[in-house]
Motif scaffolding. Structure first.
Motif, PDB file in Angstrom:
ATOM      1  N   VAL A  86       0.849  -1.200   0.000  1.00  0.00           N
ATOM      2  CA  VAL A  86       0.000   0.000   0.000  1.00  0.00           C
ATOM      3  C   VAL A  86       0.881   1.247   0.000  1.00  0.00           C
ATOM      4  O   VAL A  86       1.709   1.443   0.878  1.00  0.00           O
ATOM      5  CB  VAL A  86      -0.965   0.000   1.204  1.00  0.00           C
ATOM      6  N   LEU A  87       0.664   2.099  -1.034  1.00  0.00           N
ATOM      7  CA  LEU A  87       1.450   3.319  -1.197  1.00  0.00           C
ATOM      8  C   LEU A  87       0.738   4.565  -0.691  1.00  0.00           C
ATOM      9  O   LEU A  87       1.377   5.518  -0.256  1.00  0.00           O
ATOM     10  CB  LEU A  87       1.794   3.520  -2.679  1.00  0.00           C
ATOM     11  N   ASP A  88      -0.605   4.572  -0.785  1.00  0.00           N
ATOM     12  CA  ASP A  88      -1.371   5.755  -0.410  1.00  0.00           C
ATOM     13  C   ASP A  88      -2.775   5.327   0.021  1.00  0.00           C
ATOM     14  O   ASP A  88      -3.312   4.345  -0.504  1.00  0.00           O
ATOM     15  CB  ASP A  88      -1.461   6.718  -1.597  1.00  0.00           C
ATOM     16  N   VAL A  89      -3.348   6.063   0.949  1.00  0.00           N
ATOM     17  CA  VAL A  89      -4.696   5.788   1.449  1.00  0.00           C
ATOM     18  C   VAL A  89      -5.466   7.100   1.487  1.00  0.00           C
ATOM     19  O   VAL A  89      -4.996   8.081   2.053  1.00  0.00           O
ATOM     20  CB  VAL A  89      -4.657   5.192   2.880  1.00  0.00           C
ATOM     21  N   ARG A  90      -6.653   7.105   0.871  1.00  0.00           N
ATOM     22  CA  ARG A  90      -7.534   8.279   0.911  1.00  0.00           C
ATOM     23  C   ARG A  90      -8.952   7.815   1.165  1.00  0.00           C
ATOM     24  O   ARG A  90      -9.291   6.663   0.865  1.00  0.00           O
ATOM     25  CB  ARG A  90      -7.476   9.049  -0.400  1.00  0.00           C
ATOM     26  N   LEU A  98      -7.198   2.828  -1.943  1.00  0.00           N
ATOM     27  CA  LEU A  98      -5.794   2.493  -1.707  1.00  0.00           C
ATOM     28  C   LEU A  98      -5.074   2.456  -3.044  1.00  0.00           C
ATOM     29  O   LEU A  98      -5.599   1.933  -4.022  1.00  0.00           O
ATOM     30  CB  LEU A  98      -5.662   1.123  -1.031  1.00  0.00           C
ATOM     31  N   ARG A  99      -3.862   2.981  -3.069  1.00  0.00           N
ATOM     32  CA  ARG A  99      -3.017   2.906  -4.265  1.00  0.00           C
ATOM     33  C   ARG A  99      -1.893   1.920  -3.993  1.00  0.00           C
ATOM     34  O   ARG A  99      -1.331   1.889  -2.894  1.00  0.00           O
ATOM     35  CB  ARG A  99      -2.423   4.283  -4.606  1.00  0.00           C
ATOM     36  N   THR A 100      -1.584   1.102  -5.006  1.00  0.00           N
ATOM     37  CA  THR A 100      -0.530   0.092  -4.901  1.00  0.00           C
ATOM     38  C   THR A 100       0.349   0.191  -6.133  1.00  0.00           C
ATOM     39  O   THR A 100      -0.003   0.879  -7.099  1.00  0.00           O
ATOM     40  CB  THR A 100      -1.135  -1.329  -4.843  1.00  0.00           C
ATOM     41  N   THR A 129      -5.243   0.268  -8.111  1.00  0.00           N
ATOM     42  CA  THR A 129      -6.161   0.994  -7.236  1.00  0.00           C
ATOM     43  C   THR A 129      -7.179   0.029  -6.663  1.00  0.00           C
ATOM     44  O   THR A 129      -7.676  -0.849  -7.356  1.00  0.00           O
ATOM     45  CB  THR A 129      -6.895   2.106  -8.019  1.00  0.00           C
ATOM     46  N   CYS A 147      -6.202   1.524   7.893  1.00  0.00           N
ATOM     47  CA  CYS A 147      -5.355   1.115   6.760  1.00  0.00           C
ATOM     48  C   CYS A 147      -4.002   1.820   6.807  1.00  0.00           C
ATOM     49  O   CYS A 147      -2.965   1.194   6.541  1.00  0.00           O
ATOM     50  CB  CYS A 147      -6.056   1.401   5.432  1.00  0.00           C
ATOM     51  N   ARG A 148      -4.005   3.116   7.125  1.00  0.00           N
ATOM     52  CA  ARG A 148      -2.744   3.856   7.229  1.00  0.00           C
ATOM     53  C   ARG A 148      -1.858   3.250   8.324  1.00  0.00           C
ATOM     54  O   ARG A 148      -0.638   3.115   8.161  1.00  0.00           O
ATOM     55  CB  ARG A 148      -2.997   5.321   7.527  1.00  0.00           C
ATOM     56  N   LEU A 153       1.838   4.363   7.232  1.00  0.00           N
ATOM     57  CA  LEU A 153       1.849   5.619   6.461  1.00  0.00           C
ATOM     58  C   LEU A 153       1.518   6.796   7.351  1.00  0.00           C
ATOM     59  O   LEU A 153       0.794   6.716   8.277  1.00  0.00           O
ATOM     60  CB  LEU A 153       0.847   5.549   5.304  1.00  0.00           C
TER      61      LEU A 153
END
Length: 153
Positions: A86-90, A98-100, A129, A147-148, A153
């Motif tokens: 997981v690279l980003d969570v919004r 989630l971005r991967t 995504t 998730c973060r 993150l």
């Protein structure tokens, strides 16, 4: 008209929520849900699903063996998957995005689905995504924060 996969999914749901002791009863329950099938079709579906008759309280009912259920992940596996992929969570309302890395979203989605994360209704994965639908009780921001934390993150 439902597909075979949709019909068999509905059969699994019916078996989980009702004590069904005959194919005719199952045909009737399917008909109540606008799925018209013959008893022969139900017989084949039950066979393909691995359904067996089991004795409960003096009655025999159809049941899907628990061996067919997906295996739950060990406790720390979800944290490892998140930290690796997981690279980003919004979030927005009851949706978490989630971005991967490319080609990895399905790995994270499967891990979430198999971990029964509190507040998660389900997931939809693309290439890089992943959408998580959160329950109204928890909401997207709370699930996103979890998730973060899992992803550091």
């Amino acid at each position: 008209m439902s597909t075979k996969a949709q019909r068999q999914h509905l059969i699994r749901e019916l078996l989980a929520s009702h004590e069904i002791n005959s194919q005719a009863q199952l045909v009737g329950l399917l008909a109540e849900r606008s799925v018209e099938v013959t008893q022969a079709t139900v017989c084949r579906d039950l066979d393909e699903l691995g359904v067996a008759k089991m004795r409960t309280a003096g009655r025999t009912v159809y049941a899907v063996p628990e061996a067919d259920a997906p295996e739950a992940l060990p406790p720390n596996t979800l944290r490892r998957v998140f930290s690796d992929w997981v690279l980003d969570v919004r979030s927005s309302q009851n949706i978490v995005v989630l971005r991967t890395p490319p080609g990895s979203a399905h790995v994270v989605a499967s891990a979430i689905d198999r971990s029964a994360v509190d507040g998660v209704v389900g997931t939809v994965a693309g290439d890089d995504t992943l959408f998580i639908v959160a329950t109204e009780e928890f909401g997207g921001p709370a699930v996103a924060e979890h998730c973060r934390d899992l992803a550091d993150l």
